[in-house]
Design an enzyme around this catalytic site. Structure first.
Site, PDB file in Angstrom:
ATOM      1  N   GLY A 161      10.344  -9.587 -11.141  1.00  0.00           N
ATOM      2  CA  GLY A 161       8.912  -9.208 -10.749  1.00  0.00           C
ATOM      3  C   GLY A 161       8.933  -8.048 -10.464  1.00  0.00           C
ATOM      4  O   GLY A 161      10.010  -7.269 -10.612  1.00  0.00           O
ATOM      5  N   TYR A 217     -15.389  -8.883   9.953  1.00  0.00           N
ATOM      6  CA  TYR A 217     -14.263  -9.650   9.411  1.00  0.00           C
ATOM      7  C   TYR A 217     -14.759 -11.270   9.100  1.00  0.00           C
ATOM      8  O   TYR A 217     -14.344 -11.631   7.990  1.00  0.00           O
ATOM      9  CB  TYR A 217     -13.053  -9.640  10.241  1.00  0.00           C
ATOM     10  CG  TYR A 217     -11.906 -10.297   9.886  1.00  0.00           C
ATOM     11  CD1 TYR A 217     -10.933  -9.879   9.012  1.00  0.00           C
ATOM     12  CD2 TYR A 217     -11.345 -11.394  10.763  1.00  0.00           C
ATOM     13  CE1 TYR A 217      -9.850 -10.513   8.716  1.00  0.00           C
ATOM     14  CE2 TYR A 217     -10.238 -12.198  10.511  1.00  0.00           C
ATOM     15  CZ  TYR A 217      -9.452 -11.623   9.619  1.00  0.00           C
ATOM     16  OH  TYR A 217      -8.165 -12.315   9.168  1.00  0.00           O
ATOM     17  N   ASN A 266      -4.182 -12.441  -0.647  1.00  0.00           N
ATOM     18  CA  ASN A 266      -3.707 -12.401   0.688  1.00  0.00           C
ATOM     19  C   ASN A 266      -3.992 -11.281   1.425  1.00  0.00           C
ATOM     20  O   ASN A 266      -4.250 -11.386   2.560  1.00  0.00           O
ATOM     21  CB  ASN A 266      -2.114 -12.757   0.711  1.00  0.00           C
ATOM     22  CG  ASN A 266      -1.685 -12.377   1.997  1.00  0.00           C
ATOM     23  OD1 ASN A 266      -1.833 -13.325   2.994  1.00  0.00           O
ATOM     24  ND2 ASN A 266      -0.936 -11.328   2.165  1.00  0.00           N
ATOM     25  N   THR A 303       0.934  -1.185   0.117  1.00  0.00           N
ATOM     26  CA  THR A 303       0.177   0.067  -0.214  1.00  0.00           C
ATOM     27  C   THR A 303       0.834   1.246   0.165  1.00  0.00           C
ATOM     28  O   THR A 303       0.414   2.176  -0.085  1.00  0.00           O
ATOM     29  CB  THR A 303      -0.955   0.198   1.333  1.00  0.00           C
ATOM     30  OG1 THR A 303      -0.194   0.128   2.438  1.00  0.00           O
ATOM     31  CG2 THR A 303      -1.982  -1.124   1.218  1.00  0.00           C
TER      32      THR A 303
HETATM   33  P1  NAP Z   1      -0.567  -7.993   8.314  1.00  0.00           P
HETATM   34  O1  NAP Z   1       0.723  -8.594   8.894  1.00  0.00           O
HETATM   35  O2  NAP Z   1      -1.434  -7.045   9.127  1.00  0.00           O
HETATM   36  O3  NAP Z   1      -0.356  -7.756   6.610  1.00  0.00           O
HETATM   37  C1  NAP Z   1      -1.648  -7.330   6.067  1.00  0.00           C
HETATM   38  C2  NAP Z   1      -1.254  -7.278   4.543  1.00  0.00           C
HETATM   39  O4  NAP Z   1      -2.068  -6.675   3.957  1.00  0.00           O
HETATM   40  C3  NAP Z   1      -0.084  -6.247   4.552  1.00  0.00           C
HETATM   41  O5  NAP Z   1       0.775  -6.801   3.397  1.00  0.00           O
HETATM   42  C4  NAP Z   1      -0.750  -5.060   3.874  1.00  0.00           C
HETATM   43  O6  NAP Z   1       0.108  -4.431   2.742  1.00  0.00           O
HETATM   44  C5  NAP Z   1      -1.854  -5.445   3.177  1.00  0.00           C
HETATM   45  N1  NAP Z   1      -2.913  -4.354   3.266  1.00  0.00           N
HETATM   46  C6  NAP Z   1      -3.249  -3.957   4.482  1.00  0.00           C
HETATM   47  N2  NAP Z   1      -4.467  -2.870   4.245  1.00  0.00           N
HETATM   48  C7  NAP Z   1      -4.422  -2.904   2.689  1.00  0.00           C
HETATM   49  C8  NAP Z   1      -5.086  -2.175   1.517  1.00  0.00           C
HETATM   50  N3  NAP Z   1      -5.982  -1.193   1.857  1.00  0.00           N
HETATM   51  N4  NAP Z   1      -4.921  -2.567   0.442  1.00  0.00           N
HETATM   52  C9  NAP Z   1      -3.993  -3.389  -0.019  1.00  0.00           C
HETATM   53  N5  NAP Z   1      -3.091  -4.088   1.020  1.00  0.00           N
HETATM   54  C10 NAP Z   1      -3.440  -3.893   2.050  1.00  0.00           C
HETATM   55  O7  NAP Z   1      -1.625  -9.319   8.252  1.00  0.00           O
HETATM   56  P2  NAP Z   1      -1.331 -11.009   7.934  1.00  0.00           P
HETATM   57  O8  NAP Z   1      -1.546 -11.698   9.188  1.00  0.00           O
HETATM   58  O9  NAP Z   1      -0.073 -11.252   7.106  1.00  0.00           O
HETATM   59  O10 NAP Z   1      -2.617 -11.439   6.991  1.00  0.00           O
HETATM   60  C11 NAP Z   1      -2.682 -11.823   5.560  1.00  0.00           C
HETATM   61  C12 NAP Z   1      -3.767 -12.523   5.449  1.00  0.00           C
HETATM   62  O11 NAP Z   1      -4.147 -13.453   6.561  1.00  0.00           O
HETATM   63  C13 NAP Z   1      -5.150 -11.367   5.638  1.00  0.00           C
HETATM   64  O12 NAP Z   1      -6.067 -11.769   4.645  1.00  0.00           O
HETATM   65  C14 NAP Z   1      -5.693 -11.759   7.028  1.00  0.00           C
HETATM   66  O13 NAP Z   1      -6.953 -11.850   7.121  1.00  0.00           O
HETATM   67  C15 NAP Z   1      -5.116 -13.560   6.980  1.00  0.00           C
HETATM   68  N6  NAP Z   1      -5.207 -14.156   8.358  1.00  0.00           N
HETATM   69  C16 NAP Z   1      -4.224 -13.612   9.114  1.00  0.00           C
HETATM   70  C17 NAP Z   1      -4.412 -14.286  10.400  1.00  0.00           C
HETATM   71  C18 NAP Z   1      -3.396 -14.161  11.508  1.00  0.00           C
HETATM   72  O14 NAP Z   1      -3.508 -14.809  12.729  1.00  0.00           O
HETATM   73  N7  NAP Z   1      -2.321 -13.308  11.326  1.00  0.00           N
HETATM   74  C19 NAP Z   1      -5.454 -15.435  10.683  1.00  0.00           C
HETATM   75  C20 NAP Z   1      -6.231 -15.562   9.654  1.00  0.00           C
HETATM   76  C21 NAP Z   1      -6.185 -14.952   8.516  1.00  0.00           C
HETATM   77  P3  NAP Z   1       1.063  -2.964   3.486  1.00  0.00           P
HETATM   78  O15 NAP Z   1       2.087  -3.511   4.616  1.00  0.00           O
HETATM   79  O16 NAP Z   1       1.850  -2.522   2.381  1.00  0.00           O
HETATM   80  O17 NAP Z   1       0.247  -1.937   3.855  1.00  0.00           O
END
Ligand code: NAP
Length: 247
Positions: free
Chosen positions: A55, A154, A89, A36
């Site tokens: 890439g 969510y 993702n 972002t």
């Molecule tokens: P994270 O560390 O908070 O990372 C979130 C990612 O999403 C970052 O790369 C961020 O990009 C991107 N993002 C946030 N807002 C955005 C926007 N408005 N537009 C485009 N990209 C955006 O979360 P994570 O844990 O890696 O989560 C990755 C996926 O796994 C998500 O879909 C989350 O819901 C899912 N998930 C996570 C968990 C968990 O326990 N961590 C559990 C279940 C599911 P920037 O850094 O560039 O802003």
């Protein structure tokens, strides 16, 4: 797979960054990864350079329809084709109890976690149908399976992703395109920063394996879902949660 074009959203940190490393290590193809902001964009570029992977890192905001259009136009203009593999993702949370939840908190979460997947999948599926091959991998969540107090927005979005994926899987299965979800449990990333020590302890007590998941636990599953080994799997969800929920 070396010639495949892969679009990975949210690759700047957390699970997305682990997936990016895995794609680079396995020489999965040419990678388009999104962030972002410029800091995230730089982080992605450094990983691509470190692995000498072809890439680009592009800016994309899941909350903006203009941004979806711009991202897809840039991909088409740069590579003269659309992605063969789409890994949705990126995700956000805006937690609140339902009685206090503001319409903006609801809308942002549905927009970023579900509507964005609709737009990117629709655009990429057209090219996959023509090529008679494709992989779409959507990162949902354990809360899609069991709900969670304070996360009605969510959980609705992530359950929507599961229903969306199954429906699309049925539509495109005959064209050799698979559409699957991964439902992670508690994974050690910034997304869990809201938890204090006490909350962590309580969560760990509920996980039979006694630990939080790592981002690479999810990246391994993405690698599998992209591979030929999973060619007969579509419309399914991989639950990766240390036994927290056994369905
Ligand atoms: P994270 O560390 O908070 O990372 C979130 C990612 O999403 C970052 O790369 C961020 O990009 C991107 N993002 C946030 N807002 C955005 C926007 N408005 N537009 C485009 N990209 C955006 O979360 P994570 O844990 O890696 O989560 C990755 C996926 O796994 C998500 O879909 C989350 O819901 C899912 N998930 C996570 C968990 C968990 O326990 N961590 C559990 C279940 C599911 P920037 O850094 O560039 O802003």
């Amino acid at each position: 797979m070396s010639e495949k074009l892969i679009l990975l959203t949210g690759a700047s940190r957390g699970i997305g960054q682990a997936i990016l490393h895995k794609l680079c290590q396995t020489k999965a193809g040419v990678i388009v990864a999104t962030a972002t902001g410029e800091t995230g964009q730089k982080a992605i570029q450094e990983i691509l350079d470190q692995h000498k992977t072809q890439g680009i890192a592009l800016l994309w905001n899941a909350l903006s329809q203009d941004s979806h259009i711009q991202l897809l136009e840039t991909v088409k203009a740069t590579f003269d084709r659309m992605p063969d593999v789409l890994i949705n993702n990126a995700g956000i949370t805006r937690d609140n109890l339902l009685l206090r939840m503001k319409p903006g908190e609801w809308n942002d979460v549905i927009q970023a976690n579900l509507t964005a997947i609709f737009h990117l999948s629709q655009a990429c599926t057209k090219g996959m149908i023509r090529k008679r091959w494709g992989r779409i991998i959507n990162i949902s969540s354990v809360v899609a399976r069991i709900g969670n107090a304070g996360q009605a927005n969510y959980a609705a979005a992530k359950a929507g992703v599961v229903g969306f994926s199954k429906s699309l899987a049925a539509e495109v299965a005959s064209r050799n395109i698979t559409v699957n979800c991964i439902c992670p449990g508690f994974i050690e990333t910034d997304m869990l920063n809201f938890m204090n020590e006490e909350q962590r302890k309580q969560v760990l007590q509920k996980i039979p394996m006694g630990r939080l998941g790592s981002a690479s636990d999810i990246a391994h599953a993405v690698e599998f879902l992209m591979s030929q080994q999973s060619a007969y799997m579509t419309g399914t969800c991989l639950d990766i949660n240390g036994g927290l929920v056994m369905l």
